[in-house]
Design a protein around this motif. Sequence first.
Motif, PDB file in Angstrom:
ATOM      1  N   GLN A   1     -30.302 -71.382  35.096  1.00 56.50           N
ATOM      2  CA  GLN A   1     -30.130 -71.394  33.690  1.00 56.50           C
ATOM      3  C   GLN A   1     -29.249 -72.624  33.187  1.00 56.50           C
ATOM      4  O   GLN A   1     -29.456 -73.073  31.870  1.00 56.50           O
ATOM      5  CB  GLN A   1     -29.007 -70.003  33.222  1.00 56.50           C
ATOM      6  CG  GLN A   1     -29.761 -68.538  33.755  1.00 56.50           C
ATOM      7  CD  GLN A   1     -28.984 -67.759  33.909  1.00 56.50           C
ATOM      8  OE1 GLN A   1     -27.447 -67.680  33.820  1.00 56.50           O
ATOM      9  NE2 GLN A   1     -29.451 -66.240  33.930  1.00 56.50           N
ATOM     10  N   GLU A   2     -28.164 -73.210  34.106  1.00 53.53           N
ATOM     11  CA  GLU A   2     -27.655 -74.236  33.434  1.00 53.53           C
ATOM     12  C   GLU A   2     -28.306 -75.533  33.475  1.00 53.53           C
ATOM     13  O   GLU A   2     -28.200 -76.079  32.266  1.00 53.53           O
ATOM     14  CB  GLU A   2     -26.554 -74.600  34.441  1.00 53.53           C
ATOM     15  CG  GLU A   2     -25.631 -75.810  34.410  1.00 53.53           C
ATOM     16  CD  GLU A   2     -24.970 -76.109  33.235  1.00 53.53           C
ATOM     17  OE1 GLU A   2     -24.766 -77.246  32.944  1.00 53.53           O
ATOM     18  OE2 GLU A   2     -24.800 -75.075  32.586  1.00 53.53           O
TER      19      GLU A   2
ATOM     20  N   TRP B   1     -23.423 -78.230  37.949  1.00 55.78           N
ATOM     21  CA  TRP B   1     -23.877 -77.419  39.045  1.00 55.78           C
ATOM     22  C   TRP B   1     -23.025 -76.469  39.632  1.00 55.78           C
ATOM     23  O   TRP B   1     -21.709 -76.855  39.579  1.00 55.78           O
ATOM     24  CB  TRP B   1     -24.652 -78.036  40.285  1.00 55.78           C
ATOM     25  CG  TRP B   1     -25.774 -79.009  39.951  1.00 55.78           C
ATOM     26  CD1 TRP B   1     -26.197 -80.255  40.053  1.00 55.78           C
ATOM     27  CD2 TRP B   1     -27.157 -78.506  38.910  1.00 55.78           C
ATOM     28  NE1 TRP B   1     -27.082 -80.975  39.377  1.00 55.78           N
ATOM     29  CE2 TRP B   1     -27.739 -79.618  38.798  1.00 55.78           C
ATOM     30  CE3 TRP B   1     -27.752 -77.333  38.470  1.00 55.78           C
ATOM     31  CZ2 TRP B   1     -28.890 -79.585  38.097  1.00 55.78           C
ATOM     32  CZ3 TRP B   1     -28.773 -77.385  37.843  1.00 55.78           C
ATOM     33  CH2 TRP B   1     -29.406 -78.548  37.595  1.00 55.78           C
ATOM     34  N   SER B   2     -23.248 -75.231  39.904  1.00 54.84           N
ATOM     35  CA  SER B   2     -22.254 -74.367  40.708  1.00 54.84           C
ATOM     36  C   SER B   2     -21.721 -74.822  41.909  1.00 54.84           C
ATOM     37  O   SER B   2     -20.322 -74.695  42.287  1.00 54.84           O
ATOM     38  CB  SER B   2     -22.920 -73.030  40.858  1.00 54.84           C
ATOM     39  OG  SER B   2     -23.858 -73.280  41.826  1.00 54.84           O
TER      40      SER B   2
ATOM     41  N   THR C   1     -33.344 -66.929  36.974  1.00 51.39           N
ATOM     42  CA  THR C   1     -32.243 -65.930  36.738  1.00 51.39           C
ATOM     43  C   THR C   1     -30.977 -66.433  37.380  1.00 51.39           C
ATOM     44  O   THR C   1     -29.819 -66.006  37.206  1.00 51.39           O
ATOM     45  CB  THR C   1     -32.505 -64.753  37.538  1.00 51.39           C
ATOM     46  OG1 THR C   1     -32.734 -64.812  38.855  1.00 51.39           O
ATOM     47  CG2 THR C   1     -34.028 -64.068  37.228  1.00 51.39           C
ATOM     48  N   LEU C   2     -31.253 -67.391  38.326  1.00 53.80           N
ATOM     49  CA  LEU C   2     -30.065 -68.162  39.098  1.00 53.80           C
ATOM     50  C   LEU C   2     -28.912 -68.838  38.120  1.00 53.80           C
ATOM     51  O   LEU C   2     -29.555 -69.485  37.057  1.00 53.80           O
ATOM     52  CB  LEU C   2     -30.459 -69.159  40.376  1.00 53.80           C
ATOM     53  CG  LEU C   2     -31.473 -68.400  41.175  1.00 53.80           C
ATOM     54  CD1 LEU C   2     -31.706 -69.601  42.314  1.00 53.80           C
ATOM     55  CD2 LEU C   2     -30.324 -67.502  42.022  1.00 53.80           C
ATOM     56  N   ARG C   3     -27.714 -68.916  38.483  1.00 51.66           N
ATOM     57  CA  ARG C   3     -26.829 -69.748  37.538  1.00 51.66           C
ATOM     58  C   ARG C   3     -27.282 -71.117  37.508  1.00 51.66           C
ATOM     59  O   ARG C   3     -27.284 -71.754  36.028  1.00 51.66           O
ATOM     60  CB  ARG C   3     -25.455 -69.632  38.339  1.00 51.66           C
ATOM     61  CG  ARG C   3     -24.431 -70.493  37.389  1.00 51.66           C
ATOM     62  CD  ARG C   3     -23.086 -70.278  38.022  1.00 51.66           C
ATOM     63  NE  ARG C   3     -22.270 -71.128  37.415  1.00 51.66           N
ATOM     64  CZ  ARG C   3     -20.785 -71.216  37.695  1.00 51.66           C
ATOM     65  NH1 ARG C   3     -20.410 -70.550  38.899  1.00 51.66           N
ATOM     66  NH2 ARG C   3     -19.987 -72.103  37.289  1.00 51.66           N
ATOM     67  N   ASP C   4     -27.721 -71.893  38.433  1.00 53.31           N
ATOM     68  CA  ASP C   4     -28.177 -73.410  38.285  1.00 53.31           C
ATOM     69  C   ASP C   4     -29.089 -73.379  37.584  1.00 53.31           C
ATOM     70  O   ASP C   4     -29.581 -74.568  36.994  1.00 53.31           O
ATOM     71  CB  ASP C   4     -28.048 -73.722  39.619  1.00 53.31           C
ATOM     72  CG  ASP C   4     -26.570 -74.211  40.202  1.00 53.31           C
ATOM     73  OD1 ASP C   4     -25.786 -74.008  39.459  1.00 53.31           O
ATOM     74  OD2 ASP C   4     -26.411 -74.792  41.446  1.00 53.31           O
TER      75      ASP C   4
ATOM     76  N   GLU D   1     -30.375 -75.302  30.134  1.00 53.44           N
ATOM     77  CA  GLU D   1     -29.555 -75.299  28.884  1.00 53.44           C
ATOM     78  C   GLU D   1     -28.994 -76.579  28.815  1.00 53.44           C
ATOM     79  O   GLU D   1     -29.056 -77.296  27.605  1.00 53.44           O
ATOM     80  CB  GLU D   1     -28.325 -74.234  29.132  1.00 53.44           C
ATOM     81  CG  GLU D   1     -28.689 -72.902  28.903  1.00 53.44           C
ATOM     82  CD  GLU D   1     -27.451 -71.770  29.111  1.00 53.44           C
ATOM     83  OE1 GLU D   1     -26.426 -72.448  29.236  1.00 53.44           O
ATOM     84  OE2 GLU D   1     -27.624 -70.824  29.168  1.00 53.44           O
TER      85      GLU D   1
ATOM     86  N   SER E   1     -28.350 -75.199  45.775  1.00 52.11           N
ATOM     87  CA  SER E   1     -29.086 -73.774  45.880  1.00 52.11           C
ATOM     88  C   SER E   1     -30.404 -73.845  45.385  1.00 52.11           C
ATOM     89  O   SER E   1     -31.327 -73.131  45.883  1.00 52.11           O
ATOM     90  CB  SER E   1     -28.181 -72.668  45.044  1.00 52.11           C
ATOM     91  OG  SER E   1     -28.113 -73.131  43.650  1.00 52.11           O
TER      92      SER E   1
ATOM     93  N   SER F   1     -28.693 -79.668  42.235  1.00 53.69           N
ATOM     94  CA  SER F   1     -28.252 -78.133  42.922  1.00 53.69           C
ATOM     95  C   SER F   1     -28.716 -77.934  44.332  1.00 53.69           C
ATOM     96  O   SER F   1     -29.924 -77.959  44.611  1.00 53.69           O
ATOM     97  CB  SER F   1     -28.532 -77.099  41.917  1.00 53.69           C
ATOM     98  OG  SER F   1     -28.593 -75.895  42.438  1.00 53.69           O
TER      99      SER F   1
END
Length: 244
Positions: free
Chosen positions: A228-229, A242-243, A223-226, A232, A190, A188
Amino acid sequence: RNIVLNNPRKRNALSLAMLQSLREDLLHDVKSKELRVIIISAEGPVFCSGHDLKELSSEEDVKHHSQVFEICAEVMTLIQKLPVPVIAKVNGLATAAGCQLVASCDIAVASEKSQFATPGVNIGLFCSTPAVALGRSLPRKVALEMLFTGEPLSAQEALMHGLVSKVVPEDKLEEETMKISHKICESSKSILALGKATFYRQMTQDLDTAYKMTTQVMADNLTLRDGQEGIEAFIQKRKPVWSH
């Protein structure tokens, strides 16, 4: 992004024009989602010979001399402030500010024929600004021997002391550099940007402060989207999406 120092006739010296061009190329569209890694290489047998000494002669005034050193320092610090990893691909001699450039990059891959030196002391101009990057990449006594004597390190010595990341045969240099680049591109953007900024920030702090700061960064990372992804995907044993 491939940035190529392309003035082999002048040994790719970091003239004022070259430094301005390098700064512009580093900053160009730096927030683009497509930009994932920057590779700095050079044409000819010399990666970079450092400053153009004609610009540092008595023909130019102190104001000009200061401008050259100031923009050079700006470029070197900029490399570590960029949100993407910067790789030096070195195939040949890197001296003075050229050696500083290699030391300032996040990763450096060198061919076996490469050498690294800070020979300013031999012409009466001590490599004080290159010493900033050198002293942060090498053990103090190794850096000072280079600075006091001007004698070069071989590629293998540079690897042993931590100035470069890898040394490969010349015909494998492109392959190895791209291998590292492609691996970086799998992650990612970010998360890499966060990690790079945090790494350089904590390096200047004492141990307790560094752990306090990075503990908070890791909690924020989750807490960032990537973030969490990624967790998971690992739990579900699948490849993360990745976002970017």
